[in-house]
Design a protein around this motif. Structure first.
Motif, PDB file in Angstrom:
ATOM      1  N   GLY A  72       0.783  -1.230   0.000  1.00 58.36           N
ATOM      2  CA  GLY A  72       0.000   0.000   0.000  1.00 58.36           C
ATOM      3  C   GLY A  72       0.813   1.278   0.000  1.00 58.36           C
ATOM      4  O   GLY A  72       0.241   2.377   0.045  1.00 58.36           O
ATOM      5  N   PHE A  73       2.145   1.182  -0.074  1.00 57.03           N
ATOM      6  CA  PHE A  73       2.977   2.377  -0.095  1.00 57.03           C
ATOM      7  C   PHE A  73       3.093   2.913  -1.524  1.00 57.03           C
ATOM      8  O   PHE A  73       3.187   2.150  -2.485  1.00 57.03           O
ATOM      9  N   SER A  74       3.111   4.225  -1.629  1.00 56.15           N
ATOM     10  CA  SER A  74       3.304   4.879  -2.929  1.00 56.15           C
ATOM     11  C   SER A  74       4.795   5.028  -3.164  1.00 56.15           C
ATOM     12  O   SER A  74       5.440   5.933  -2.638  1.00 56.15           O
ATOM     13  N   VAL A  75       5.345   4.110  -3.944  1.00 57.61           N
ATOM     14  CA  VAL A  75       6.780   4.058  -4.213  1.00 57.61           C
ATOM     15  C   VAL A  75       7.018   4.288  -5.697  1.00 57.61           C
ATOM     16  O   VAL A  75       6.351   3.685  -6.538  1.00 57.61           O
ATOM     17  N   PHE A  76       7.980   5.158  -5.997  1.00 59.28           N
ATOM     18  CA  PHE A  76       8.293   5.466  -7.389  1.00 59.28           C
ATOM     19  C   PHE A  76       9.807   5.293  -7.573  1.00 59.28           C
ATOM     20  O   PHE A  76      10.586   6.226  -7.344  1.00 59.28           O
ATOM     21  N   ALA A  77      10.207   4.106  -7.952  1.00 59.66           N
ATOM     22  CA  ALA A  77      11.640   3.824  -8.074  1.00 59.66           C
ATOM     23  C   ALA A  77      11.865   2.456  -8.704  1.00 59.66           C
ATOM     24  O   ALA A  77      11.067   1.541  -8.516  1.00 59.66           O
ATOM     25  N   TRP A  78      12.962   2.334  -9.427  1.00 60.05           N
ATOM     26  CA  TRP A  78      13.417   1.045  -9.937  1.00 60.05           C
ATOM     27  C   TRP A  78      14.921   1.154 -10.204  1.00 60.05           C
ATOM     28  O   TRP A  78      15.468   2.247 -10.376  1.00 60.05           O
ATOM     29  N   LYS A  79      15.562   0.019 -10.214  1.00 62.48           N
ATOM     30  CA  LYS A  79      17.006  -0.012 -10.448  1.00 62.48           C
ATOM     31  C   LYS A  79      17.294   0.320 -11.904  1.00 62.48           C
ATOM     32  O   LYS A  79      16.673  -0.227 -12.809  1.00 62.48           O
ATOM     33  N   GLY A  80      18.243   1.233 -12.134  1.00 62.82           N
ATOM     34  CA  GLY A  80      18.618   1.594 -13.492  1.00 62.82           C
ATOM     35  C   GLY A  80      17.788   2.712 -14.090  1.00 62.82           C
ATOM     36  O   GLY A  80      17.633   2.783 -15.320  1.00 62.82           O
ATOM     37  N   GLU A  81      17.274   3.609 -13.267  1.00 66.06           N
ATOM     38  CA  GLU A  81      16.544   4.767 -13.783  1.00 66.06           C
ATOM     39  C   GLU A  81      17.477   5.647 -14.615  1.00 66.06           C
ATOM     40  O   GLU A  81      18.683   5.702 -14.377  1.00 66.06           O
TER      41      GLU A  81
END
Length: 504
Positions: free
Chosen positions: A167-176
């Motif tokens: 349920g957390f609003s997360v905006f991230a990924w490896k290699g942006e």
């Protein structure tokens, strides 16, 4: 006769080995170099991927920004690599919880009080299993959280998936990409009907973005908590210029952050990052460490223990004297740049290793950074037509000069340990607990206690964080008697040291 035959055989082998060694030391031709690189790249990628975490899976090359994903509850307010990795991430978070006793104790003790009820925390840190434990602790204490990554390489995709599923609003990924990086921060901040009132930053990029794009938000923000040298430096610059419009807590210079995370964390993770990326043997290698602050001290201690010959560069005469007293030779970088096998930056500064030094490095020199930002190594100067870049494996590049000389650049000059390996969870428990207490302090502080300036965490809180971690070691603190406390002029329950005391 068998002896003669054996001697001849051995002689032949020796000649063969000598020829092989001579051939090995020759710099490869362009054709040979490229074919060799392809071979190494393929085999390295195969072996690396099989041993790496699910974070390194690259089956789907579609940008997360182009995907429509939802968790099992139908919520889609996040942007991550792959929500299907959530189960793997949850297991990693559960492992981290076992090594983060203080956060778990804080969660248990303060959960009923909900000291962060009503807090809307926007965060920009490394998104790892340890950060997930912090975020879930803040949520248990009553806060709403929206999160982005402070480094384009350090996100653990499976952990981001577990947080999104939770349920957390997360905006991230490896290699942006760089554009992805700022887009993710903006998505965290810019949500209709949601206004942050607390900032938890690592490096100052989130604070900078809000100042630049949404300055009116600071009317409702109660405070900033910053944990890095770079971010704290930016805050002090804002304060000096009279542009800091909310109180800020400098967590980086709290005793529990600087003396444990910066020192002990880097003492272990520098070796891990170098081993995972290069398989280098440290014994007998010549290494120069730029900067002898807490991070530099940790790196030097680890490398010295492994048998490396360690040089130190430093601008501060006090840190320089410490390096000398610890048995390291203090040099200028240009004095040793031609002979060293590994160059490590950890100053928090910019242009520490410039193109001039990169040109003079020996063939095969490993270059990496342990500071927060990618400003210490002038990587941009290497992106020129005469130099060839070859990807060896994840986060490892060969930069090749026209004469065939190559250096090994790790994580494109970004933070080595979190980009290329992991860091000790227990040490991060200390830092994360300090961050949580700083948020609680700023959020609940009565009006007027903190002005628009940068503050250190109160000493009493530092001691409290330390005390929460002692039970892990079955450690028993000695208690002062009334007579002893009176003699020293202390409260029996602390604080035990004045604010000006330096823990060396």
């Amino acid at each position: 006769k068998p002896d003669v035959t054996l001697k001849a055989l051995l002689s032949g082998k020796q000649i063969q080995f000598a020829d092989q060694k001579q051939e090995f030391n020759k710099r490869p031709t362009k054709i040979g170099r490229r074919s060799l690189s392809r071979s190494i790249s393929q085999s390295s990628t195969d072996s690396y991927s099989s041993a790496a975490s699910y974070t390194d899976s690259s089956d789907d090359e579609t940008s997360p920004r182009d995907k429509q994903q939802k968790n099992s509850k139908g919520n889609g307010d996040f942007c991550i690599k792959n929500i299907k990795q959530a189960d793997f991430g949850r297991r990693e978070i559960e492992i981290a919880e076992q090594e983060m006793p203080a956060l778990m104790a804080l969660r248990k003790r303060a959960q009923g009080e909900k000291p962060l009820a009503g807090a809307k925390v926007v965060g920009c840190t490394h998104i790892t299993a340890q950060t997930a434990v912090l975020m879930e602790t803040l949520s248990a204490l009553g806060a709403q959280c929206r999160w982005a990554a402070c480094n384009i390489y350090s996100t653990q995709n499976e952990v981001a998936a577990a947080l999104a599923e939770g349920g957390f609003s997360v905006f991230a990924w490896k290699g942006e990409s760089e554009d992805d990086f700022w887009w993710c921060i903006d998505r965290c901040v810019n949500l209709e009907g949601w206004q942050p009132n607390m900032i938890l930053d690592d490096g100052g990029d989130l604070t900078h973005w809000i100042y630049k794009k949404y300055p009116n938000m600071f009317k409702k923000i109660k405070g900033i908590v910053e944990e890095s040298v770079t971010g704290v430096h930016r805050l002090y610059q804002l304060s000096k210029a009279g542009k800091l419009c909310v109180p800020a807590m400098n967590v980086n210079d709290s005793v529990t952050k600087q003396k444990f995370d910066n020192l002990y964390c880097c003492r272990e993770s520098i070796l891990d990052g170098l081993k995972r990326t290069t398989d280098v043997m440290f014994g007998g290698k010549q290494v120069v460490v730029c900067g002898y602050g807490e991070v530099g001290k940790g790196c030097c201690a680890a490398l010295k223990a492994m048998g490396s010959i360690v040089y130190v560069t430093e601008i501060d005469p006090i840190c320089a004297l410490q390096a000398c007293m610890d048995g390291f030779r203090l040099v200028k970088l240009n004095e040793v740049i031609r002979q060293v096998d590994i160059v490590i930056t950890c100053t928090g500064n910019k242009n520490v290793v410039v193109r001039e030094y990169l040109d003079r490095m020996k063939n095969g020199c490993i270059v990496c950074n342990m500071g927060h930002s990618n400003t210490e190594i002038d990587v941009a100067s290497l992106r020129t037509p005469e130099l060839t870049w070859e990807r060896v494996r994840s986060q490892v590049d060969h930069v090749i000069w026209p004469d065939g000389k190559r250096i090994v650049l790790l994580a494109e000059g970004r933070l080595l340990n979190l980009s290329c390996s992991t860091v000790p969870t227990f040490v991060l428990s200390i830092t994360a607990t300090t961050q949580a207490l700083a948020l609680i302090e700023l959020y609940n502080a009565p009006e007027g206690r903190y002005k628009q300036d940068v503050y250190l965490l109160p000493k009493k809180m530092d001691e409290y964080v330390a005390s929460l971690h002692l039970p892990t070691f079955d450690a028993h603190l000695t208690e002062l008697t009334d007579e002893q406390a009176k003699y020293l002029g202390l409260n029996k329950n602390g604080p035990f040291k004045p604010n000006y005391y330096r823990y060396y």
